[in-house]
Write a protein that holds these residues in place. Structure first.
Motif, PDB file in Angstrom:
ATOM      1  N   TYR A 191      -1.989   4.147   6.308  1.00 10.80           N
ATOM      2  CA  TYR A 191      -3.429   4.400   6.332  1.00 10.80           C
ATOM      3  C   TYR A 191      -3.959   4.725   4.940  1.00 10.80           C
ATOM      4  O   TYR A 191      -4.909   5.466   4.785  1.00 10.80           O
ATOM      5  CB  TYR A 191      -3.740   5.545   7.300  1.00 10.80           C
ATOM      6  N   THR A 192      -3.340   4.165   3.912  1.00  8.10           N
ATOM      7  CA  THR A 192      -3.671   4.485   2.529  1.00  8.10           C
ATOM      8  C   THR A 192      -4.498   3.384   1.875  1.00  8.10           C
ATOM      9  O   THR A 192      -4.211   2.197   2.036  1.00  8.10           O
ATOM     10  CB  THR A 192      -2.370   4.700   1.727  1.00  8.10           C
ATOM     11  N   SER A 198      -4.512   8.147  -7.468  1.00  3.17           N
ATOM     12  CA  SER A 198      -4.880   6.759  -7.191  1.00  3.17           C
ATOM     13  C   SER A 198      -4.801   6.368  -5.718  1.00  3.17           C
ATOM     14  O   SER A 198      -5.004   5.202  -5.399  1.00  3.17           O
ATOM     15  CB  SER A 198      -3.993   5.818  -8.010  1.00  3.17           C
ATOM     16  N   THR A 199      -4.530   7.293  -4.815  1.00  7.92           N
ATOM     17  CA  THR A 199      -4.438   6.935  -3.399  1.00  7.92           C
ATOM     18  C   THR A 199      -5.150   7.947  -2.505  1.00  7.92           C
ATOM     19  O   THR A 199      -5.127   9.149  -2.758  1.00  7.92           O
ATOM     20  CB  THR A 199      -2.979   6.815  -2.923  1.00  7.92           C
ATOM     21  N   TYR A 249     -11.933   2.205  -4.347  1.00  9.14           N
ATOM     22  CA  TYR A 249     -10.687   2.222  -3.590  1.00  9.14           C
ATOM     23  C   TYR A 249     -10.714   1.072  -2.606  1.00  9.14           C
ATOM     24  O   TYR A 249     -11.777   0.722  -2.081  1.00  9.14           O
ATOM     25  CB  TYR A 249     -10.522   3.536  -2.818  1.00  9.14           C
ATOM     26  N   GLU A 250      -9.523   0.506  -2.326  1.00  7.29           N
ATOM     27  CA  GLU A 250      -9.457  -0.608  -1.397  1.00  7.29           C
ATOM     28  C   GLU A 250      -8.077  -0.656  -0.759  1.00  7.29           C
ATOM     29  O   GLU A 250      -7.081  -0.285  -1.372  1.00  7.29           O
ATOM     30  CB  GLU A 250      -9.754  -1.919  -2.133  1.00  7.29           C
ATOM     31  N   GLY A 251      -8.043  -1.121   0.480  1.00  2.10           N
ATOM     32  CA  GLY A 251      -6.777  -1.295   1.170  1.00  2.10           C
ATOM     33  C   GLY A 251      -6.993  -1.823   2.566  1.00  2.10           C
ATOM     34  O   GLY A 251      -8.097  -1.754   3.105  1.00  2.10           O
ATOM     35  N   ILE A 252      -5.933  -2.377   3.146  1.00  2.49           N
ATOM     36  CA  ILE A 252      -5.989  -2.894   4.518  1.00  2.49           C
ATOM     37  C   ILE A 252      -5.260  -1.900   5.411  1.00  2.49           C
ATOM     38  O   ILE A 252      -4.070  -1.622   5.209  1.00  2.49           O
ATOM     39  CB  ILE A 252      -5.379  -4.296   4.619  1.00  2.49           C
ATOM     40  N   LEU A 253      -5.987  -1.371   6.383  1.00  2.00           N
ATOM     41  CA  LEU A 253      -5.442  -0.385   7.305  1.00  2.00           C
ATOM     42  C   LEU A 253      -5.178  -1.029   8.659  1.00  2.00           C
ATOM     43  O   LEU A 253      -5.812  -2.020   9.022  1.00  2.00           O
ATOM     44  CB  LEU A 253      -6.405   0.791   7.451  1.00  2.00           C
TER      45      LEU A 253
END
Length: 161
Positions: A151-152, A132-133, A40-44
Motif C-alpha cells: 500500500y506504498t 520518499s515513501t 507521490y505515485e504508486g499502484i495499490l
C-alpha cells in the motif's frame, strides 16, 4: 532559496509526507503534473480491478511546511495496466506527528473539500515510512497486518500522465 530549504526540511522531517471525490468516473481527470511542490505515485491493490494508480501532488503553504493543498487522481486499472476510470479529488493536507503505537511517527492527512450538493469524500491517511515513501492506512493509523499487499506510494519527480 528559503522557501526551497523549508520544503526540503519538511520533506526530510516528514520522512515523506484533502479529498473531494467525484461520485462518477471522469474520462479525463485533471492533470496534476507541475501543480505542486512534492509528488507521490504508486499502484495499490484493489478488489475489483488489477490496481489503483494513486497520483498525489502536494502544494505546501508559503507560511507552513506542515500543511497545504493537495490534488489526487485515482486511476483504476484493468489487466495489463489499461485505465478503466479515474477519480479526481482535492482539498487540504496536514502533516502530523504521533500515532497510537509510535509517538514519533509522522503521517499525512488528506481532508477533502466539500462543495454544496456533493457527498463528502473520504479522508485519507498515509504513514511517512521514509523521506520518499508513504503508506496508505486507515483512520486508526495502523499498517495492514502481514497481508503481503503493498500500500506504498513513492516520491517521484513528475507524475505519470
Amino acid at each position: 532559496m528559503k522557501k526551497i530549504m523549508l520544503y526540503a526540511l519538511a520533506a526530510l522531517s516528514l520522512a515523506a509526507c484533502g479529498t473531494k471525490k467525484s461520485d462518477s468516473a471522469v474520462v479525463d481527470a485533471p492533470d496534476v503534473v507541475d501543480e505542486g511542490d512534492v509528488y507521490y505515485e504508486g499502484i495499490l491493490p484493489a478488489a475489483d480491478v488489477d490496481g489503483i494508480r494513486y497520483s498525489l501532488a502536494l502544494d505546501f503553504d508559503d507560511d507552513s511546511p506542515e500543511q497545504g493543498d493537495y490534488k489526487l487522481t485515482e486511476t483504476y486499472l484493468e489487466d495489463g495496466g489499461s485505465p478503466v476510470s479515474s477519480f479526481f479529488s482535492e482539498g487540504d493536507f496536514e502533516i502530523k506527528t504521533g500515532t497510537p503505537t509510535d509517538s514519533a511517527a509522522r503521517y499525512l492527512v488528506l481532508v477533502p473539500e466539500i462543495e454544496a450538493g456533493q457527498t463528502p469524500g473520504e479522508t485519507l491517511y498515509f504513514l511517512a515510512e521514509s523521506d520518499s515513501t508513504l503508506t496508505l492506512v486507515g483512520a486508526d493509523l495502523a499498517k495492514p497486518e502481514s497481508s503481503g499487499l503493498n500500500y506504498t506510494i513513492k516520491r517521484v519527480n513528475r507524475l505519470t500522465r
